[in-house]
Design an enzyme around this catalytic site. Structure first.
Site, PDB file in Angstrom:
ATOM      1  N   GLY A 198      15.275  12.288  38.760  1.00  0.00           N
ATOM      2  CA  GLY A 198      13.887  12.455  38.361  1.00  0.00           C
ATOM      3  C   GLY A 198      12.893  12.275  39.501  1.00  0.00           C
ATOM      4  N   HIS A 199      11.614  12.422  39.159  1.00  0.00           N
ATOM      5  CA  HIS A 199      10.568  12.385  40.181  1.00  0.00           C
ATOM      6  C   HIS A 199      10.373  10.974  40.751  1.00  0.00           C
ATOM      7  CE1 HIS A 199       7.549  11.990  36.592  1.00  0.00           C
ATOM      8  NE2 HIS A 199       8.150  10.852  36.833  1.00  0.00           N
ATOM      9  N   ASN A 200       9.945  10.945  42.009  1.00  0.00           N
ATOM     10  CA  ASN A 200       9.618   9.707  42.745  1.00  0.00           C
ATOM     11  C   ASN A 200      10.829   8.819  43.008  1.00  0.00           C
ATOM     12  OD1 ASN A 200       6.977  10.559  42.555  1.00  0.00           O
ATOM     13  ND2 ASN A 200       6.409   9.124  40.938  1.00  0.00           N
TER      14      ASN A 200
END
Length: 350
Positions: free
Chosen positions: A239-241
């Site tokens: 996922g993001h980050n």
């Protein structure tokens, strides 16, 4: 490639044979020929390797008291690793540089010499492709994407705008890099969802390999980063980050939620589930279907090296087995109408 060049590059000792012997490839003991390299890393396989038709055999020092006449012998403390690295060095490059007629390449894209762009591939504006890279058929390289040297982008890979790849990166068919993360803000009055800005970046460092149909999201406002040497299996989602450390292994069907970190050398086996804002420490091993709740930190602190974590919440295997045995005992005694006694030393999950 001649044998001495392999020894010079990979170390080890050539204890018997011609240093000018030509090595054309690697193979199993059963199929190896005179110009193939085979290996043996246990007592059980040494006899078979030395009796094979392989022209070169790599094995541990002192693995045999006597070596067959006429066979090249390399001794290495890690023969399987030596074999694997040799395979990469002797692999023949079969592609011919050039751009297929049906490919679409933006006029301001910078494609270095030695790059192969396959049929129907698309390379967007301001993209940069390093020397020796292969772009497979139907791959889509977005605008402002940077790809380093000697990468292999297999067919139908999609790389979203702004993504950066280092050198020697391998992306297998159907992988998607840099898509929007799954981030939404809910209106408490109407119940409708609005997307939180997904405008960050994705950085893939050198020597990373990502399997078929795996996905890695871009950062929301900052970046997602996959660090050097990490290997990602098929059907994995990051996922993001997220920040995935160096030399991490992510096995098929693993899912890592946003803003999580995975430390250097960690191993996440198949179907591991990681909640958001989780911190997996360096060297942690999570067994198949293990889970870590959102916001938690899991580390090797207080555990023996190599301890495998299982279950949800993830905890040492020894503890999981003890809990299962106690549950079985409780069930058995309940059926018999007895009151089970729980030893104080056994820790049941909260």
């Amino acid at each position: 490639m001649i044998l001495q060049e392999l020894v010079d590059d990979l170390g080890g000792s050539l204890v018997q044979g011609d240093p000018e012997w030509m090595v054309d490839g690697v193979n199993s003991c059963e199929k190896a020929g005179a110009f193939d390299l085979a290996f043996a890393d246990s007592d059980a396989t040494v006899t078979a390797a030395l009796a094979s038709n392989a022209g070169v055999v790599v094995l541990k020092p002192g693995a045999a008291k006597q070596y067959p006449h006429g066979k090249c012998i390399v001794e290495s403390d890690q023969p399987k690793l030596w074999f694997a690295k040799a395979a990469q060095l002797v692999k023949k490059q079969t592609h011919v540089a050039g751009i297929a007629h049906s490919a679409v390449v933006a006029q301001d894209a910078k494609v270095d010499q030695g790059v192969l762009v396959g049929p129907c591939a698309v390379i967007g504006t301001h993209a940069r492709i390093g020397d020796g890279t292969i772009i497979g058929a139907g791959a889509v390289i977005g605008e402002n994407v940077t790809i380093g040297r000697h990468c292999h982008i297999y067919p139908r890979v999609v790389i979203y705008p702004g993504t950066t790849l280092g050198d020697h990166v391998v992306l297998h068919a159907g992988a998607v890099l840099g898509a929007d993360g799954f981030g939404y803000v809910r209106d408490s009055i109407s119940g409708a969802y609005a997307q939180f800005p997904q405008q960050g970046t994705l950085v893939i460092e050198d020597d990373v390999e990502i399997g078929a149909n795996s996905t890695v999201d871009r950062g929301a406002l900052e970046e997602t980063r996959i660090r050097r040497g990490t290997k990602i299996d098929n059907l994995v989602h990051v996922g993001h980050n997220c920040d995935i450390g160096e030399n991490v292994i992510l096995v098929s069907l693993t899912g890592i939620s946003g803003s999580s970190t995975v430390g250097k050398g960690a191993v996440l086996a198949g179907q591991v589930g990681i909640g958001d804002h989780v911190h997996v420490g360096p060297g942690v091993i999570l067994g198949g279907q293990a889970g870590v709740f959102s916001g938690k930190t899991i580390s090797n602190e207080g555990q023996r090296p190599g301890t495998v974590m299982f279950g949800t919440p993830a905890r040492p295997l020894k503890q999981v087995l003890r809990e299962q045995a106690m549950l079985a005992k409780l069930t058995r005694e309940a059926r018999q109408g007895k009151k089970a006694e729980v030893p104080e030393s056994d820790e049941l999950p909260a």
